[in-house]
Scaffold this motif. Structure first.
Motif, mmCIF file in Angstrom:
data_model
loop_
_atom_site.group_PDB
_atom_site.id
_atom_site.type_symbol
_atom_site.label_atom_id
_atom_site.label_comp_id
_atom_site.label_asym_id
_atom_site.label_seq_id
_atom_site.Cartn_x
_atom_site.Cartn_y
_atom_site.Cartn_z
ATOM 1 N N ARG A 6 16.107 30.801 -11.482
ATOM 2 C CA ARG A 6 15.667 32.198 -11.553
ATOM 3 C C ARG A 6 16.342 32.847 -12.764
ATOM 4 O O ARG A 6 17.563 32.914 -12.830
ATOM 5 C CB ARG A 6 16.045 32.944 -10.278
ATOM 6 N N SER A 32 12.617 36.228 -12.828
ATOM 7 C CA SER A 32 12.687 36.969 -11.573
ATOM 8 C C SER A 32 12.906 38.459 -11.769
ATOM 9 O O SER A 32 12.473 39.269 -10.943
ATOM 10 C CB SER A 32 13.817 36.410 -10.694
ATOM 11 N N ALA A 33 13.608 38.833 -12.854
ATOM 12 C CA ALA A 33 13.936 40.241 -13.044
ATOM 13 C C ALA A 33 14.207 40.537 -14.510
ATOM 14 O O ALA A 33 14.573 39.644 -15.281
ATOM 15 C CB ALA A 33 15.154 40.616 -12.201
ATOM 16 N N VAL A 51 10.930 41.744 -10.941
ATOM 17 C CA VAL A 51 11.617 42.977 -10.561
ATOM 18 C C VAL A 51 12.049 43.739 -11.807
ATOM 19 O O VAL A 51 12.687 43.178 -12.703
ATOM 20 C CB VAL A 51 12.853 42.673 -9.684
ATOM 21 N N CYS A 53 14.516 46.231 -13.015
ATOM 22 C CA CYS A 53 15.781 46.793 -12.538
ATOM 23 C C CYS A 53 16.090 48.130 -13.209
ATOM 24 O O CYS A 53 15.819 48.321 -14.395
ATOM 25 C CB CYS A 53 16.923 45.818 -12.794
ATOM 26 N N GLU A 58 22.011 45.098 -10.997
ATOM 27 C CA GLU A 58 21.090 44.651 -9.953
ATOM 28 C C GLU A 58 20.663 43.195 -10.153
ATOM 29 O O GLU A 58 20.290 42.515 -9.193
ATOM 30 C CB GLU A 58 19.845 45.544 -9.935
ATOM 31 N N ASN A 61 22.245 39.700 -8.106
ATOM 32 C CA ASN A 61 21.803 39.175 -6.814
ATOM 33 C C ASN A 61 20.386 38.619 -6.842
ATOM 34 O O ASN A 61 19.872 38.167 -5.815
ATOM 35 C CB ASN A 61 21.891 40.280 -5.754
ATOM 36 N N ILE A 62 19.758 38.645 -8.029
ATOM 37 C CA ILE A 62 18.362 38.219 -8.134
ATOM 38 C C ILE A 62 18.208 36.952 -8.965
ATOM 39 O O ILE A 62 17.270 36.182 -8.769
ATOM 40 C CB ILE A 62 17.503 39.349 -8.758
#
Length: 316
Positions: A6, A32-33, A51, A53, A58, A61-62
């Motif tokens: 990720r 992922s982000a 995502v 952010c 943040e 955790n992703i």
């Protein structure tokens, strides 16, 4: 370890967008982000599963890994944060602009067992790799001209770290001798630091290198000329071609001309290598600790540069 890494991206400018595209084509990775201080840049992301952010913290955790393509002056801050949080990092060049910062980040990565790589595209350029293979660390004279328009460059740091760092990286592999003397002249036209830079490096073996870099040009140009034990190489990295000349009986003879017509995608190579390094735990040629010598030369050039701003120039 997950089947897919990720990945998060910090900074969605020009290079951030390229990494986003390349990662979408790597089967063992998924974006992922993302994070950017300019929220308007999120509008260009079509994949709704990514995502967006509101704070860089943040991402921890992703994601398992992060690509840092934010402005150069923020590279140290973001890399230090994510390495301390146990996240693998791939950072755009320059990774930092001070040796002590680079050594600190390398130490954190090693202590936490993390991959910490740097985007150095010429190391993935097939033509450059082929040229350096021919030179085989036997170079003694090196000329480099690398220029680009200001509109597609980062102006938050010197042209030394923005552009010339690529040629210093190539030079390190071409001439193995120790540096004897460095002199440099820099001129600021629009940025706070040098926008044009001319550097002369003299070596203990009698060889020398002359490097020119500018981000005030109309068109891009990347030219290399290297004299080595086997002869002479002249290369145009934009056109993707070079020719090799050898010396026979006091004459110069063109023995080979090669045009690189194979697909050459350095960023894809670097991004895929980053993912493979994480999955397989292998050492990468893009690892930050391979840039220690390059950073040392950059900092030496900084100390030796006679720097002038346009406003300081005398007019007659």
């Amino acid at each position: 370890m997950r089947e897919k890494i990720r990945v998060g991206i910090v900074g969605l400018g020009f290079m951030g967008g390229i990494h986003l595209l390349k990662l979408s084509k790597i089967k063992n990775a998924v974006v992922s982000a993302v994070f950017d201080t300019d929220r308007a840049k999120y509008e260009g992301i079509k994949d709704r599963s990514i995502v967006r952010c509101s704070d860089y913290k943040e991402l921890v955790n992703i994601v398992d890994a992060i690509i840092i393509s934010s402005p150069s002056t923020t590279h140290y801050f973001y890399t230090k944060y994510f390495l301390n949080e146990g996240v693998h990092c791939l950072c755009e060049k320059p990774p930092v602009m001070r040796m002590r910062e680079l050594m600190s980040l390398i130490s954190i990565a090693q202590r936490n067992g993390l991959v910490y790589n740097v985007v150095m595209p010429e190391r993935a350029n097939r033509m450059v790799v082929d040229i350096l293979s021919s030179v085989a660390k036997s170079g003694y004279v090196f000329f480099a001209d690398r220029v680009a328009p200001s509109y597609d460059r980062s102006l938050d740091t010197s042209v030394l770290f923005d552009i010339m760092i690529h040629d210093i990286d190539i030079l390190k592999e071409a001439i193995p001798s120790k540096i004897k003397r460095v002199s440099a002249n820099g001129l600021s036209l629009v940025g706070a630091d040098a926008d044009l830079l001319n550097v002369r490096i003299e070596y203990e073996n009698g060889g020398f290198a002359i490097l020119n870099a500018s981000r005030m040009a109309k068109d891009k140009k990347r030219l290399l000329r290297i004299f080595y034990d086997g002869g002479y190489i002249s290369a145009d990295l934009i056109k993707g071609s070079y020719h090799r000349i050898i010396f026979e009986g006091g004459r110069m003879v063109v023995r080979k001309k090669r045009v690189s017509n194979t697909k050459n995608d350095p960023i894809m190579v670097i991004d895929r290598d980053f993912i493979d390094s994480i999955l397989r735990g292998k050492k990468s040629k893009f690892s930050a600790d391979t840039l220690i010598d390059v950073m040392g030369v950059c900092n030496l050039i900084e100390r030796r540069t006679i720097f002038v701003r346009k406003s300081d120039l005398l007019t007659y």
